[in-house]
Write a protein that holds these residues in place. Structure first.
Motif, PDB file in Angstrom:
ATOM      1  N   ARG A 110       0.817  -1.204   0.000  1.00 47.70           N
ATOM      2  CA  ARG A 110       0.000   0.000   0.000  1.00 47.70           C
ATOM      3  C   ARG A 110       0.861   1.268   0.000  1.00 47.70           C
ATOM      4  N   GLY A 111       2.120   1.136   0.417  1.00 43.31           N
ATOM      5  CA  GLY A 111       3.018   2.288   0.424  1.00 43.31           C
ATOM      6  C   GLY A 111       3.239   2.885  -0.951  1.00 43.31           C
ATOM      7  N   SER A 142       0.839  -7.119  -1.752  1.00 33.69           N
ATOM      8  CA  SER A 142       0.175  -7.446  -0.489  1.00 33.69           C
ATOM      9  C   SER A 142      -1.327  -7.553  -0.736  1.00 33.69           C
ATOM     10  N   GLY A 179       7.342  -0.897   0.334  1.00 30.42           N
ATOM     11  CA  GLY A 179       6.130  -0.256   0.863  1.00 30.42           C
ATOM     12  C   GLY A 179       5.135  -1.255   1.427  1.00 30.42           C
ATOM     13  N   ILE A 180       5.666  -2.324   2.038  1.00 37.75           N
ATOM     14  CA  ILE A 180       4.826  -3.333   2.690  1.00 37.75           C
ATOM     15  C   ILE A 180       5.210  -3.326   4.172  1.00 37.75           C
ATOM     16  N   SER A 181       4.226  -3.278   5.066  1.00 35.56           N
ATOM     17  CA  SER A 181       4.542  -3.114   6.494  1.00 35.56           C
ATOM     18  C   SER A 181       5.099  -4.394   7.112  1.00 35.56           C
ATOM     19  N   ALA A 194       2.962  -7.315   7.952  1.00 34.57           N
ATOM     20  CA  ALA A 194       1.981  -7.927   8.853  1.00 34.57           C
ATOM     21  C   ALA A 194       2.224  -9.432   8.899  1.00 34.57           C
ATOM     22  N   ASN A 224      11.341   0.510   3.005  1.00 34.55           N
ATOM     23  CA  ASN A 224      10.180   1.093   3.669  1.00 34.55           C
ATOM     24  C   ASN A 224      10.611   2.404   4.294  1.00 34.55           C
ATOM     25  N   ASP A 281       9.390   3.768   6.883  1.00 32.58           N
ATOM     26  CA  ASP A 281       9.209   3.754   8.333  1.00 32.58           C
ATOM     27  C   ASP A 281      10.208   2.792   8.978  1.00 32.58           C
ATOM     28  N   GLU A 320      10.373   1.723  11.805  1.00 28.47           N
ATOM     29  CA  GLU A 320       9.713   0.841  12.765  1.00 28.47           C
ATOM     30  C   GLU A 320       8.865  -0.235  12.073  1.00 28.47           C
ATOM     31  N   ALA A 321       8.825  -0.255  10.764  1.00 21.88           N
ATOM     32  CA  ALA A 321       7.983  -1.238  10.066  1.00 21.88           C
ATOM     33  C   ALA A 321       8.384  -2.649  10.501  1.00 21.88           C
ATOM     34  N   PHE A 336       8.400  -5.393   9.139  1.00 19.61           N
ATOM     35  CA  PHE A 336       9.064  -6.222   8.124  1.00 19.61           C
ATOM     36  C   PHE A 336      10.580  -6.252   8.323  1.00 19.61           C
TER      37      PHE A 336
END
Ligand SMILES: Cc1cc2nc3c(=O)[nH]c(=O)nc-3n(C[C@H](O)[C@H](O)[C@H](O)COP(=O)(O)OP(=O)(O)OC[C@H]3O[C@@H](n4cnc5c(N)ncnc54)[C@H](O)[C@@H]3O)c2cc1C
Lengths: 247, 318
Positions: B206-207, B231, B262-264, B266, B283, B285, B287-288, B290
């Motif tokens: 989704r990123g 994803s 851009g995949i967290s 999960a 990514n 972030d 903190e992601a 992944f």
């Protein structure tokens, strides 16, 4: 038109996976149980859609498990389906499970038997195929679309790098995956109705298991991520080529 | 004798079957028996050449009616072939067709089966096969307790191994039962590498903000010769086709390299990709989640990192 939908109970997708008794048993402590997503979202919901289109369709659900499987089968009945059968045995051997379902299927003379493509706990993808062997019926696996037309079903199934559509004369067995139907949430009326729908408990037939679980292991933890600066992608390429030998 | 099922599509032997031959040959050596293959239909490949993957003999039911897969028909023909050859172990690739027929053949042969095996069985004391369970979150060691055994192996777990050798081809005559399905249409995605057969996968989440931005994923996939994946929310929103959805409720992949953009990360996504040999996460972030499952990572904006990475790979290949 009589449909039989196979329902399995699996740990919730976010469950922590752990083992007890010297790594020989799955640790059920604190585990939330759900209907195996492939059974629920795809096989069961597609069956319900067919019944909505044609009221002459009846749906029976079958699960192989002990009394602790009842909340799951009631939830499945709340989504839809006319009655359920629970075969009172817990087994990790696919052959034992398939043999129990085959015995019910023979008695019920179903036109179509639906399964999910696999369960998310043992990932064996065995039951549909084994049923086809036990019942000598045509089997279409990994279906993502299905329509009924009299006594034939038109089924789209995944093949490597694409899809193929085929026609199969009923009775037949189909395993279902994404695309088949959209996930639904049971409504209040369904939940109330499910309480009084018949749930028959039958005793298992005697069959010898063909496999036994020796023990479980957790995968070794990753040693930790190596971070590369965003403006140094050449270093990532070097690591991938020389260290990881990834391409 | 170890009998290996050789799967074909469009008259070409699948890569996953070459891996199954390598695995079956290694198992035959371990057991001190011969490694033989069974092929249904006709193919354009050089059959004697299958010896270089370790196959000693190939039984071929060379009937063009078998060029189209039909689970019920294939189950019956394979059962007869296995009985005629007196096979003690049958090996399948755990690919789409293997999933459809290996358990049915096992039932017909009164054989125990383990699907999705990851390595050669331990035969020092019984016959114990290791497979992934809980969608890759754990392994189970399973004993097969029957005289005849069936194993299907996870793709990309063993590799294709070559050696010197040539294999004898023998025609096998089996009466073909009537077809149980009629194929009315086939749709192949042209020019794309099938996800389950891919060595390299580039996957977007989704990123990436929207389907119009997938060019940077496709460009990277192209220079690498990789398949593309995504994803679940991405395919649920129809940004990408369903067959690209990887994870616990989608396709499970095990390539040499999985690049997640851009995949967290999960838990349900990881369940479909955690058997990949090397995982790269891009990514913005830090903190992601992944990154905890990754081997290499870049904290940064995909829209800047990806074109630079594509260019760097191109340069390294030049
Ligand atoms: C029962 C169940 C089953 C499921 N099965 C699956 C499954 O099979 N597969 C699956 O994938 N999911 C599955 N899910 C969904 C899963 O829980 C997550 O919601 C999903 O994986 C999230 O997708 P995502 O990472 O693309 O999106 P998000 O979680 O929204 O993550 C987007 C990521 O992109 C990053 N990002 C944003 N902009 C940029 C940028 N410019 N550059 C770089 N990075 C950026 C963000 O930091 C974030 O980490 C399932 C859920 C349930 C409940």
């Amino acid at each position: 038109m009589k449909l039989l939908v196979c329902i399995s109970k699996t740990p919730d997708t976010t469950s922590k996976i752990a083992f007890t008794e010297g790594n020989t048993k799955f640790d059920e402590n604190g585990v939330q149980w759900i209907i195996n997503p492939y059974d629920e979202w795809y096989a069961l919901v597609r069956a319900i859609e067919m019944k909505e289109q044609d009221p002459a369709v009846t749906i029976h659900l079958v699960t192989v498990g002990e009394a602790d499987a009842e909340p799951i089968i009631r939830k499945a009945l709340a989504l839809g389906g006319d009655e359920a059968i629970r075969i009172n045995i817990q087994s990790n051997d696919s052959f034992v499970v398939a043999s129990q379902i085959a015995a019910i299927a023979k008695e019920g003379a179903y036109d179509l038997i639906l399964t999910g493509k696999e369960t998310i706990d043992y990932n064996s993808a065995c039951i549909g195929s084994m049923l086809s062997g036990l019942l000598d019926l045509p089997y279409v696996s990994l279906a993502n679309q299905m329509t009924l037309n009299g006594n034939t079903a038109s089924v789209k199934r995944e093949i490597e790098g694409g899809e193929e559509t085929c026609e199969v004369t009923l009775p037949a067995i189909v395993s279902c995956q994404k695309g088949m139907a959209e996930q639904r949430i049971p409504n209040m009326r369904g939940i109330m109705a499910a309480r009084t729908k018949p749930l028959k408990v039958v005793e298992p037939i005697a069959v010898q298991a063909t496999t036994s679980i020796k023990n479980y292991d957790l995968p070794p933890a990753k040693s930790g991520v190596k971070l590369v600066a965003a403006d140094n992608v050449e270093e990532l390429v070097r690591l991938l080529k020389e260290e990881a030998k990834a391409f | 004798m170890v009998l290996i099922y050789i799967d074909q599509a469009d008259q070409q032997i699948k890569k996953s079957s070459l891996e199954a031959i390598s695995y079956g040959a290694a198992l035959a050596k371990q057991l001190g028996v011969s490694a033989e293959g069974i092929l249904l239909g006709t193919v354009t490949d050089d059959l004697a050449g299958l010896g270089k993957y370790g196959l000693q003999k190939l039984h071929q039911v060379a009937d063009a009616n078998l060029n189209h897969f039909d689970a019920k028909v294939f189950t019956q023909v394979l059962t007869e072939a296995a009985k005629a050859a007196n096979a003690s172990v049958l090996v399948f690739a755990h690919n789409l067709n293997g999933k459809a027929i290996a358990p049915a053949v096992a039932v017909k042969l009164h054989a125990g089966i383990v699907t999705g095996a990851n390595s050669l069985p331990d035969t020092s004391n019984g016959f114990t096969v290791t497979k992934t369970v809980f969608s890759g979150k754990a392994f189970a060691q399973i004993n097969i307790d029957t005289p005849v055994k069936v194993i299907s192996i996870n793709q990309n777990c063993f590799g294709v191994h070559t050696q010197e050798g040539s294999c004898a081809v023998e025609a096998l005559s089996i009466t073909i039962p009537a077809a149980s399905i009629k194929v009315t249409a086939t749709h192949k995605v042209e020019g794309e590498i099938p996800l389950t057969e891919a060595n390299l996968v580039v996957s977007g989440g989704r990123g990436l903000k929207g389907p119009e931005n997938w060019g940077i994923i496709e460009d990277l996939a192209k220079v690498l010769g990789a398949a593309t994946a995504c994803s679940r929310p991405v395919s649920d929103s129809d940004w990408r086709p369903h067959h690209e959805h990887v994870g616990q409720t989608g396709v499970q992949v095990a390539p040499n390299l999985y690049i997640a953009v851009g995949i967290s990360g999960a838990i349900q996504h990881l369940a479909g990709v955690n058997r990949s040999k090397t995982i790269v996460v891009i990514n913005k972030d830090p903190e992601a989640p992944f990154f905890k499952a990754a081997d290499y990572g870049i904290v940064g904006d995909a829209f800047e990192v990806l074109p630079a990475l594509t260019a760097a790979i191109q340069k390294s290949k030049a």
